[in-house]
Design a protein around this motif. Structure first.
Motif, PDB file in Angstrom:
ATOM      1  N   SER A 101      -5.308  -2.489  10.903  1.00  0.00           N
ATOM      2  CA  SER A 101      -5.364  -2.885   9.497  1.00  0.00           C
ATOM      3  C   SER A 101      -4.554  -4.167   9.334  1.00  0.00           C
ATOM      4  CB  SER A 101      -4.787  -1.774   8.605  1.00  0.00           C
ATOM      5  OG  SER A 101      -4.668  -2.206   7.269  1.00  0.00           O
ATOM      6  N   LEU A 121      -3.105  -6.741   6.473  1.00  0.00           N
ATOM      7  CA  LEU A 121      -2.819  -6.927   5.054  1.00  0.00           C
ATOM      8  C   LEU A 121      -2.244  -8.329   4.869  1.00  0.00           C
ATOM      9  CD1 LEU A 121      -1.180  -3.430   4.375  1.00  0.00           C
ATOM     10  CD2 LEU A 121      -3.612  -4.068   4.307  1.00  0.00           C
ATOM     11  N   GLU A 127       1.581  -1.485  -3.316  1.00  0.00           N
ATOM     12  CA  GLU A 127       0.175  -1.290  -2.930  1.00  0.00           C
ATOM     13  C   GLU A 127      -0.002  -1.466  -1.420  1.00  0.00           C
ATOM     14  OE1 GLU A 127      -4.210  -3.332  -3.759  1.00  0.00           O
ATOM     15  OE2 GLU A 127      -2.525  -3.778  -5.096  1.00  0.00           O
ATOM     16  N   ASP A 175      -1.347   5.049   4.430  1.00  0.00           N
ATOM     17  CA  ASP A 175      -2.656   5.704   4.512  1.00  0.00           C
ATOM     18  C   ASP A 175      -3.298   5.473   5.878  1.00  0.00           C
ATOM     19  OD1 ASP A 175      -2.374   6.604   1.929  1.00  0.00           O
ATOM     20  OD2 ASP A 175      -3.724   5.113   1.033  1.00  0.00           O
ATOM     21  N   TRP A 176      -3.152   4.272   6.412  1.00  0.00           N
ATOM     22  CA  TRP A 176      -3.730   3.952   7.723  1.00  0.00           C
ATOM     23  C   TRP A 176      -3.083   4.806   8.814  1.00  0.00           C
ATOM     24  CZ3 TRP A 176      -8.034   1.300   8.494  1.00  0.00           C
ATOM     25  CH2 TRP A 176      -8.351   0.847   9.783  1.00  0.00           C
ATOM     26  N   LYS A 222      -7.515  -6.876   4.262  1.00  0.00           N
ATOM     27  CA  LYS A 222      -7.375  -6.939   2.810  1.00  0.00           C
ATOM     28  C   LYS A 222      -6.528  -8.136   2.429  1.00  0.00           C
ATOM     29  CE  LYS A 222      -5.864  -4.019  -1.098  1.00  0.00           C
ATOM     30  NZ  LYS A 222      -5.418  -2.646  -1.458  1.00  0.00           N
ATOM     31  N   ASP A 278      -1.158   1.284   1.453  1.00  0.00           N
ATOM     32  CA  ASP A 278      -2.241   1.026   2.404  1.00  0.00           C
ATOM     33  C   ASP A 278      -1.771   1.254   3.835  1.00  0.00           C
ATOM     34  OD1 ASP A 278      -3.916   0.370   0.326  1.00  0.00           O
ATOM     35  OD2 ASP A 278      -3.732  -1.799   0.591  1.00  0.00           O
TER      36      ASP A 278
END
Length: 238
Positions: free
Chosen positions: A165, A167, A224, A231-232, A198, A228
């Protein structure tokens, strides 16, 4: 690539912040929070301000509450970046290359495995993102998150072998939106690896660990990104 954006809003460094404790793991001093009995572990690779940074430690505390054993190594060996005209950033960086951080991170991960921990994730912030992406090329960890990365190329992302992920910030000359979109294209072409990119509108480089407490918008953006990230890791490491 690094630049002055890496130094914006520098933290007041402190070894006494956080509810965790200091411990040597893999030959490095570390800030540690959570019980190793949790089994899933996360390694947080800091930006150039090192493991002394209060907001990074606060984030480690927050993540540990989700059932992770969190380790923040001192990859800078007691030498975090402090503004010094006689030792500008580029000179400082020559003494602290991410390649050395990668080698140190492998030792930390091996030590965690010796504790009986087999599921490990890693998150890298700015400088630390390059350390973490190198770990992912050889699947030393189960999943990674890169936050406002520095030194990371699309070729690095292409070589990753575990879920990743990324960010990134809208306002970031180090990893600008064009590069982040290239990361997304590369990951789309590699469906065997789950990838997520993202871009946070209005966010600036370093926002996840160097936001100003009085800036409600910046705090919201940081929260936020933290969610994220958690959650990953809940999806791929727990």
């Amino acid at each position: 690539m690094s630049g002055p954006q890496c130094c914006e809003n520098p933290p007041v460094l402190s070894l006494s912040c956080g509810v965790g404790h200091g411990e040597e793991i893999g030959g490095l001093k570390c800030y540690v929070i959570g019980s190793p009995d949790f089994k899933p572990a996360l390694v947080l690779a800091s930006d150039i301000f090192g493991y002394h940074a209060p907001k990074l430690r606060k984030l480690a505390d927050k993540v540990a509450a989700f059932g992770f054993y969190v380790v923040v190594p001192d990859f800078f060996y007691g030498d975090p970046y402090i503004e010094n005209l006689e030792r500008p950033l580029l000179v400082y960086m020559r003494d602290h290359l991410p390649d050395k951080g990668f080698e140190d991170a492998k030792q930390v991960i091996e030590a965690l495995k010796c504790k009986g921990i087999s599921s490990i994730g890693a998150a890298g912030f700015c400088w630390g993102a390059k350390v973490v992406v190198e770990l992912a090329k050889y699947a030393y960890v189960q999943a990674i998150v890169l936050l406002h990365p520095s030194f990371v190329s699309w070729q690095d992302v292409q070589a990753v072998e575990v879920p990743i992920s990324i960010l990134g910030a809208e306002i970031d000359p180090i990893s600008p939106p064009q590069l982040l979109k290239k990361f997304a294209e590369v990951l789309k072409a590699k469906p065997e690896v789950d990838g997520f990119v993202k871009i946070f509108p209005g966010a600036r480089h370093g926002w996840t660990v160097r936001y100003k407490d009085e800036d409600a918008v910046a705090v919201k953006l940081a929260d936020e990104a933290h969610k994220d990230m958690v959650d990953w890791f809940v999806k791929y490491v727990q």
